[in-house]
Every structure is written in structure tokens, then in C-alpha cells.
Scaffold this motif. Sequence first.
Motif, PDB file in Angstrom:
ATOM      1  N   LEU A  22      22.839   8.949 -18.775  1.00  0.00           N
ATOM      2  CA  LEU A  22      21.727   9.100 -18.426  1.00  0.00           C
ATOM      3  C   LEU A  22      22.272   9.478 -16.626  1.00  0.00           C
ATOM      4  CD1 LEU A  22      18.922   9.310 -20.679  1.00  0.00           C
ATOM      5  CD2 LEU A  22      19.606  11.188 -19.568  1.00  0.00           C
ATOM      6  N   SER A  23      22.007   8.570 -15.892  1.00  0.00           N
ATOM      7  CA  SER A  23      22.063   7.976 -13.877  1.00  0.00           C
ATOM      8  C   SER A  23      23.907   9.051 -13.934  1.00  0.00           C
ATOM      9  CB  SER A  23      22.559   6.784 -14.128  1.00  0.00           C
ATOM     10  OG  SER A  23      23.389   5.804 -14.109  1.00  0.00           O
ATOM     11  N   LEU A  24      25.093   8.620 -15.326  1.00  0.00           N
ATOM     12  CA  LEU A  24      26.348   9.873 -14.913  1.00  0.00           C
ATOM     13  C   LEU A  24      25.801  10.389 -14.899  1.00  0.00           C
ATOM     14  CD1 LEU A  24      28.424   7.497 -17.190  1.00  0.00           C
ATOM     15  CD2 LEU A  24      29.250   7.218 -14.864  1.00  0.00           C
ATOM     16  N   LEU A  25      25.526  11.010 -15.988  1.00  0.00           N
ATOM     17  CA  LEU A  25      24.871  12.534 -16.041  1.00  0.00           C
ATOM     18  C   LEU A  25      24.283  13.614 -14.634  1.00  0.00           C
ATOM     19  CD1 LEU A  25      24.946  15.714 -17.273  1.00  0.00           C
ATOM     20  CD2 LEU A  25      22.145  14.689 -18.613  1.00  0.00           C
ATOM     21  N   GLU A  26      23.250  12.380 -14.105  1.00  0.00           N
ATOM     22  CA  GLU A  26      23.008  12.868 -12.695  1.00  0.00           C
ATOM     23  C   GLU A  26      23.442  13.043 -12.352  1.00  0.00           C
ATOM     24  OE1 GLU A  26      18.780  12.211 -10.359  1.00  0.00           O
ATOM     25  OE2 GLU A  26      18.795   9.749 -12.190  1.00  0.00           O
TER      26      GLU A  26
END
Length: 190
Positions: A22-26
Motif C-alpha cells: 500500500l505504501s508503494l501505491l501511495e
Amino acid sequence: GDSIHLPSLVRTLRLRPHPKMLSLLEEAVAGLPTWKRPSVVPFLALIRERAISRGVRRVLERCEQHVRPLGFEGPDEMEGWYRTWRRARQIGEENLPEAADELIGIAHAAAGDPVLRETALRAALQLGLQKSALLLVEDLDSPHRELRVLAYQGIRSLFPDAPPVFDPDLDAPELQNQIRSITSWVEKRL
């Protein structure tokens, strides 16, 4: 590496939303140019429909705020907003002058939404719509610097002669004087 395949990341996040992923997506959403960020809305919607935990939803909300600083009330608003954004882009990219009034309507309705407003105004400028100059004049006083700059550059591009000087970084009293001069200048040409 320094790139990711967004559909693969979304597929993984739909199956198992992991905090690092999710941090990659953000990070990917925040790294996109502001004008391109709305293109990830369908991916965010796919992940959101499977998101259960509050932590996952919180990260998705941050991603949505990168796309649209106002955020979204819910999935229906996000879907409707995306459809409108995509339509404004389509009108400009496909050079559809017959949809000029629709585009001006989108820009007018998006007065409080800097992302949608910018998209609609850029499309209007691609079509060379001089009647969009009145909307551009309104944005000379926008709290968003990017919109102020776009507004002045847009006014310059719509008319053969140059408008009065404009500095988007001036303080309020001086800025208002410049805006009045430009407003008068535009009104004389319409």
C-alpha cells in the motif's frame, strides 16, 4: 527498480492488502504529475471494494487526497467525478468543438475543485475557446498557484495581443490591481 506495473500491484492489493504494498501505491500516486493522478481512480476503486481494515482504508484515503485534495465522500462520488474528469479530457484530446458548451459547464461547475477545474480549462485551451477567458480571469485570484499560472498563460494563448502583466506571487492588494487590469482587458476583447 524505480517503476512498478500498476495493474499487477492492484491485483496483489485486492487479494492481500499488505502495508508495504500500500505504501508503494501511495508513493506511486504521489509521484505522478498532478494532471495524471486522476487516471488511477479506477484502480483505487477496485482496491477499495475489497478493503476491510481501517488501516487500508486510511492509506486509500491518502491516495485519494493526492488525486483530489478535497477527497471523496464515497465510491459513488469518486466514480461520478472520474467520469466527469475523463469526459473533460476526452473533449480536449479528441478536439470536439461541438462539446464546447459542455466543457465550459464542467469548468464552471468545478469552481471549488482545482483538479477538475484545471483539467476542464486545459481542454478548453486545447480547443482555443475564447469564452473560457472569463473563467480563466476568475482563476487569477485562485488560492492555488498552479491555477493562477494556468489562467494567465491561458489568457495569453487565447488572444493575439498580450494582456497586462501578471505576477501570481504578489500580495493581495497588488494582485487585485493586476487582476482588475486583466479583467478589463479581456472584457474588451470578448
